[in-house]
Design a protein around this motif. Sequence first.
Motif, PDB file in Angstrom:
ATOM      1  N   ALA A   1       0.824  -1.208   0.000  1.00 25.80           N
ATOM      2  CA  ALA A   1       0.000   0.000   0.000  1.00 25.80           C
ATOM      3  C   ALA A   1       0.859   1.259   0.000  1.00 25.80           C
ATOM      4  CB  ALA A   1      -0.932  -0.003   1.215  1.00 25.80           C
ATOM      5  N   GLY A   2       2.045   1.180   0.618  1.00 22.77           N
ATOM      6  CA  GLY A   2       2.935   2.338   0.661  1.00 22.77           C
ATOM      7  C   GLY A   2       3.935   2.399  -0.464  1.00 22.77           C
ATOM      8  N   ALA A   3       3.863   1.454  -1.407  1.00 18.24           N
ATOM      9  CA  ALA A   3       4.852   1.415  -2.490  1.00 18.24           C
ATOM     10  C   ALA A   3       4.814   2.671  -3.346  1.00 18.24           C
ATOM     11  CB  ALA A   3       4.635   0.184  -3.365  1.00 18.24           C
ATOM     12  N   GLY A   4       3.656   3.328  -3.400  1.00 18.88           N
ATOM     13  CA  GLY A   4       3.556   4.554  -4.178  1.00 18.88           C
ATOM     14  C   GLY A   4       4.458   5.664  -3.676  1.00 18.88           C
ATOM     15  N   ASP A   5       4.910   5.577  -2.416  1.00 20.43           N
ATOM     16  CA  ASP A   5       5.849   6.571  -1.903  1.00 20.43           C
ATOM     17  C   ASP A   5       7.189   6.506  -2.607  1.00 20.43           C
ATOM     18  OD1 ASP A   5       4.017   7.555  -0.091  1.00 20.43           O
ATOM     19  OD2 ASP A   5       4.787   6.404   1.614  1.00 20.43           O
ATOM     20  N   ALA A   6       7.468   5.396  -3.295  1.00 21.31           N
ATOM     21  CA  ALA A   6       8.722   5.237  -4.036  1.00 21.31           C
ATOM     22  C   ALA A   6       8.464   5.107  -5.533  1.00 21.31           C
ATOM     23  CB  ALA A   6       9.488   4.023  -3.520  1.00 21.31           C
ATOM     24  N   GLN A   7       7.389   5.696  -5.997  1.00 20.61           N
ATOM     25  CA  GLN A   7       7.023   5.671  -7.416  1.00 20.61           C
ATOM     26  C   GLN A   7       6.521   7.055  -7.832  1.00 20.61           C
ATOM     27  OE1 GLN A   7       4.127   2.476  -7.346  1.00 20.61           O
ATOM     28  NE2 GLN A   7       5.624   0.959  -8.022  1.00 20.61           N
ATOM     29  N   PRO A   8       6.424   7.356  -9.133  1.00 22.44           N
ATOM     30  CA  PRO A   8       6.752   6.473 -10.254  1.00 22.44           C
ATOM     31  C   PRO A   8       8.262   6.332 -10.446  1.00 22.44           C
ATOM     32  CG  PRO A   8       6.162   8.644 -11.067  1.00 22.44           C
ATOM     33  CD  PRO A   8       5.919   8.671  -9.592  1.00 22.44           C
ATOM     34  N   VAL A   9       8.641   5.188 -10.965  1.00 24.69           N
ATOM     35  CA  VAL A   9      10.040   4.962 -11.314  1.00 24.69           C
ATOM     36  C   VAL A   9      10.409   5.902 -12.459  1.00 24.69           C
ATOM     37  CG1 VAL A   9      11.678   3.272 -12.211  1.00 24.69           C
ATOM     38  CG2 VAL A   9       9.944   2.582 -10.545  1.00 24.69           C
ATOM     39  N   ARG A  10      11.566   6.496 -12.363  1.00 22.88           N
ATOM     40  CA  ARG A  10      11.998   7.416 -13.411  1.00 22.88           C
ATOM     41  C   ARG A  10      13.506   7.313 -13.590  1.00 22.88           C
ATOM     42  NH1 ARG A  10      12.778   9.934  -8.810  1.00 22.88           N
ATOM     43  NH2 ARG A  10      14.063  11.817  -8.654  1.00 22.88           N
ATOM     44  N   GLU A  11      14.000   7.739 -14.732  1.00 21.82           N
ATOM     45  CA  GLU A  11      15.436   7.733 -14.981  1.00 21.82           C
ATOM     46  C   GLU A  11      16.049   8.994 -14.395  1.00 21.82           C
ATOM     47  OE1 GLU A  11      17.723   8.052 -19.030  1.00 21.82           O
ATOM     48  OE2 GLU A  11      17.353   5.918 -18.590  1.00 21.82           O
ATOM     49  N   VAL A  12      17.120   8.824 -13.654  1.00 22.65           N
ATOM     50  CA  VAL A  12      17.791   9.938 -12.985  1.00 22.65           C
ATOM     51  C   VAL A  12      19.263   9.956 -13.390  1.00 22.65           C
ATOM     52  CG1 VAL A  12      18.423  10.958 -10.760  1.00 22.65           C
ATOM     53  CG2 VAL A  12      16.209   9.822 -11.023  1.00 22.65           C
ATOM     54  N   ARG A  13      19.754  11.133 -13.673  1.00 23.60           N
ATOM     55  CA  ARG A  13      21.169  11.316 -14.023  1.00 23.60           C
ATOM     56  C   ARG A  13      21.940  11.741 -12.772  1.00 23.60           C
ATOM     57  NH1 ARG A  13      20.296  15.059 -16.888  1.00 23.60           N
ATOM     58  NH2 ARG A  13      21.103  16.844 -15.739  1.00 23.60           N
TER      59      ARG A  13
END
Length: 257
Positions: free
Chosen positions: A65-77
């Motif tokens: 239920a808390g996984a959204g705190d670490a989303q959305p996945v994105r590319e980071v430089r």
Amino acid sequence: MDTALAFGVVWTKKIVAGRHIPSGVVFREVPGGTFRMGMSEAELAAVRAIERSGGAEDTLEPFFAGAGDAQPVREVRVEPFLIARHPLTVAQVRHWLPEYEDDYADADSGTARLEDDLDDLLKALPFRLPSEAEWEYAARAGATTLTFRGDEKPGEDQLLDDFGDERRTAAAENAFGLAAMGSAAEICADVWIPGFVGAPADARPRTGDGHRVVRGGAADLYPWQGCDEWLLLLAATRYEHAQFTAVRPVAPLPPRK
């Protein structure tokens, strides 16, 4: 003192081993690059597989239920930087705060967990906190799995909370030469914001008012009590700072000679 002048640096083909001579803090170079930051669907599937196999002690629905705190996945430089090989120890903190007393460590070589002294240490340090993007990038060390060791359920054998044994510390390092990523709750420079909507595509910290982000913390519950503490070892796990925390400082790269 100029921070750069306080470093003894050994350059190799793969890694920088830099020691801040006054304090004894060892730094490792994290090379620049890009990565997919956050809790991916593949990682969530790996956690569900652990749950299905009977590896979870309790229901993992709060975690999902808390996984959204670490989303959305994105590319980071991420640009190259130096980060401490492990969290600051009690002895290292005393370089800046000579009167520091720790309520949690069993030895001066153990991880320092700061509460009331945190602000004083951050003011005294000639270094900065990592952004959480830098922290996760360093923790993953090129891996896309739950931990840098893979998608298997991490166990207590992955915890490291004392750095007096060099052989054990070296054995715990990831591909970037970093030990104990995820063991202690490590504070980051970012203010806590649930989720990554609107987060920058580079590794700058998100600023603002409120508590900071914390990463890791599995050893803070040692001895494990059967409440799925292993989830705190996952590279993407993040939460809001509430009490004591460890510090793993970051420094700029010294000039190559």
